[in-house]
Design a protein around this motif. Structure first.
Motif, PDB file in Angstrom:
ATOM      1  N   HIS A  12       0.833  -1.204   0.000  1.00 36.53           N
ATOM      2  CA  HIS A  12       0.000   0.000   0.000  1.00 36.53           C
ATOM      3  C   HIS A  12       0.878   1.269   0.000  1.00 36.53           C
ATOM      4  N   HIS A  50       1.607   4.382  -2.906  1.00 32.36           N
ATOM      5  CA  HIS A  50       1.641   5.854  -2.839  1.00 32.36           C
ATOM      6  C   HIS A  50       2.991   6.349  -3.348  1.00 32.36           C
ATOM      7  N   ALA A  55      -2.896   2.836  -3.931  1.00 30.11           N
ATOM      8  CA  ALA A  55      -2.352   2.159  -2.753  1.00 30.11           C
ATOM      9  C   ALA A  55      -3.247   0.977  -2.359  1.00 30.11           C
ATOM     10  N   GLU A  66      -5.165   7.044  -3.065  1.00 28.80           N
ATOM     11  CA  GLU A  66      -5.615   5.918  -2.232  1.00 28.80           C
ATOM     12  C   GLU A  66      -6.014   4.731  -3.118  1.00 28.80           C
TER      13      GLU A  66
HETATM   14 ZN   LIG Z   1      -3.036   5.222   1.911  1.00 32.53          ZN
END
Ligand SMILES: [Zn+2]
Length: 551
Positions: free
Chosen positions: A348, A352, A380, A377
């Motif tokens: 995750h 990013h 991720a 997001e």
């Molecule tokens: Zn995140």
């Protein structure tokens, strides 16, 4: 040019008037660019200083760093509270002759200024109250039978403990913080509403959505659709979950309540198999992450070198990714332990990371960021959730057991369904709380629980403030919806990337090239919904997520 113009008359004047007009635009764009460059360079410097201080604070817990973070964030806010600059930006924004990149920068700046166009006392009052709430939240420790527990320790009980009595106590203890914080949060809600009203908004909820380029009516309609279209699926999964837990804890089906689930807010897969964790016990998670990203053609060596990866005293116990200078200095903070959650978290945070690193460096500084938190997001979440696919277990852990494959995929669906209920609930709660902060908020909280979880509220919650125990309600307001929109977009991306990779998995160079070209490189060049259209060649859609949750 201005001086020359007055010497012409008649037809010549008209001709030159056109040239003059164009030239004036050109001059103004230039002036405007200089003005922006000058202002943004100040913001850039301050943001980088702040990010460095944040990094020291989060990796050491140093008090000096905490005070530095406080003063640098105030200084950054002050930059965005200059009324003259704001008014200039608003007048620039009304012009239709500016190029797209300038328009985007002005739009982003106006949104950033708007939230700070408040009387200084009100801004300070809100900041002080938020800081004290943050401190109370961080320092709070619950007690069970006289023994002190951290939030993580309570979560561990809900994850692993078999004793029903202890589970109930732990769930109860996880809510005590709410009673203490609720009056402070209500005060803040009033102040935030006062701020929003002074800027012409109905309330703070409406303001926050508007300043993030989210249409409230559309958002609520999308959430309704997501819920209605997955309700049957959720009810079936819920019954299976409750039956499984009623057997596991040897209690009647009716007695199953939030205490029986794996986390205090019913967001995770409530019956996640422990076999999955065991698979990671003797594995090098960092090596697996590196190999995952390298197969896609992303180099993560520098990202790993500049990251802080393992547990240490004084260090933040969670995880995050930060771009220090919106260029090549990107870092992640993790606390790697050999289990499935940390495998997911590493993928995750590195997700990013690659998003930041692949943003076009030639874009103006202000546009070197994602246009909305939901797009970064989504990446991720997409990378993190690969851990719960059989293809990942096959390729990176050499698992061949069909039973495990079957369980992980069902688990992923359960998690999506439970998490979405929580996101619906928190979003509607916030909308109604900011609409009327004086109502009985705990009744509202459990009314919404009944509505979204299709389960009866637990007993003895009168006079409690369970809503206030959720960190985001007080301290990351009007943010939760982004996670769910991120999940929904991630599902669409997954489908698209599988097609592009022409395989059963997305860790392929073709998939990564597509993401870089269509998404990462563009930063904030487009508004979030236009960026998504650029990626998908069609507008944001909920279909892939619905399909995943219904099969
Ligand atoms: Zn995140």
């Amino acid at each position: 040019m201005k001086n020359i113009k007055i010497f012409f008359t008649g037809i010549f004047f008209l001709l030159f008037a056109t040239v003059y007009a164009l030239d004036e635009v050109y001059m103004n764009q230039n002036n405007l660019q200089n003005f922006l460059d000058d202002f943004i360079s100040k913001v850039e410097l301050k943001e980088e200083q702040l990010n460095r201080a944040v990094w020291i604070l989060e990796t050491t817990g140093s008090k000096d760093a905490a005070s530095l973070v406080g003063s640098l964030s105030s200084e950054l806010k002050i930059l965005f509270s200059d009324k003259d600059i704001y008014e200039k930006l608003v007048s620039f924004d009304m012009r239709e002759d500016l190029d797209h990149l300038l328009k985007r920068q002005i739009h982003i700046l106006i949104n950033a200024f708007k939230a700070n166009m408040l009387p200084k006392e009100l801004l300070e009052d809100i900041s002080t109250k938020e800081a004290s709430l943050n401190q109370m939240y961080a320092n709070f420790r619950a007690k069970i039978d006289g023994k002190i527990y951290t939030e993580n320790a309570l979560r561990d009980i809900l994850k692993e403990e078999k004793s029903v009595d202890l589970r109930k106590k732990a769930w109860d203890a996880s809510k005590i913080v709410g009673v203490e914080l609720a009056p402070k949060i209500v005060e803040l809600v009033h102040l935030r509403n006062k701020a929003a009203k002074s800027l012409g908004y109905e309330n703070y909820f409406d303001m926050m959505l508007d300043l993030s380029d989210i249409n409230k009516t559309k958002l609520l309609k999308t959430f309704d659709d997501l819920r209605i279209k997955t309700d049957d699926s959720f009810k079936k999964v819920l019954l299976h979950v409750n039956e499984t837990l009623s057997n596991e804890f040897d209690v009647s089906l009716e007695e199953i309540g939030p205490w029986a689930y794996k986390d205090p807010f019913c967001q995770m897969d409530p019956i996640e198999t422990s076999k999955l964790n065991e698979l990671f016990q003797d594995k090098d998670l960092l090596k697996i992450s590196k190999s995952f990203y390298e197969q896609m053609g992303f180099s993560v060596d520098d990202l790993i070198d500049s990251s802080d990866l393992y547990e240490r005293d004084g260090k933040n116990q969670h995880a995050f990714c930060i771009s220090v200078n919106r260029k090549n200095d990107v870092r992640t903070l993790n606390n790697i332990k050999p289990n499935v959650q940390w495998m997911e978290t590493l993928l995750h945070e590195f997700g990013h990371g690659v998003y930041y690193l692949e943003t076009d460096e030639k874009l103006p500084w202000l546009l070197r960021d994602s246009p909305h938190v939901l797009t970064t997001e989504a990446i991720a979440l997409l990378m993190g959730r690969q851990v719960y696919t059989k293809e990942f277990l096959r390729d990176f852990l050499d698992v061949k057991d069909e039973k495990i494959f079957n369980e992980v995929e069902k688990g992923l669906k359960r998690r999506q369904l439970f998490f979405s209920r929580s996101a619906f609930m928190i979003t509607e709660f916030e909308a109604k709380m900011y609409d009327d902060p004086n109502q009985d908020l705990n009744t509202l909280w459990w009314d919404l629980y009944e509505k979204y979880y299709n389960s009866p509220r637990p007993e003895n919650r009168d006079g409690k403030a369970d809503w206030a125990a959720k960190y985001h309600v007080g301290l990351a307001p009007v943010y939760y919806y982004s996670y769910l929109l991120g999940e929904v977009f991630a599902s669409t991306l997954q489908k698209q990337l599988l097609k592009i990779a022409k395989d059963d998995n997305i860790w392929k160079k073709e998939a990564a090239i597509f993401l870089k070209d269509k998404m990462f490189s563009h930063g904030s060049r487009y508004r979030w919904d236009r960026l998504i259209e650029n990626v998908l060649d069609s507008p944001f859609s909920i279909d892939a997520w619905i399909e995943e949750c219904s099969k």
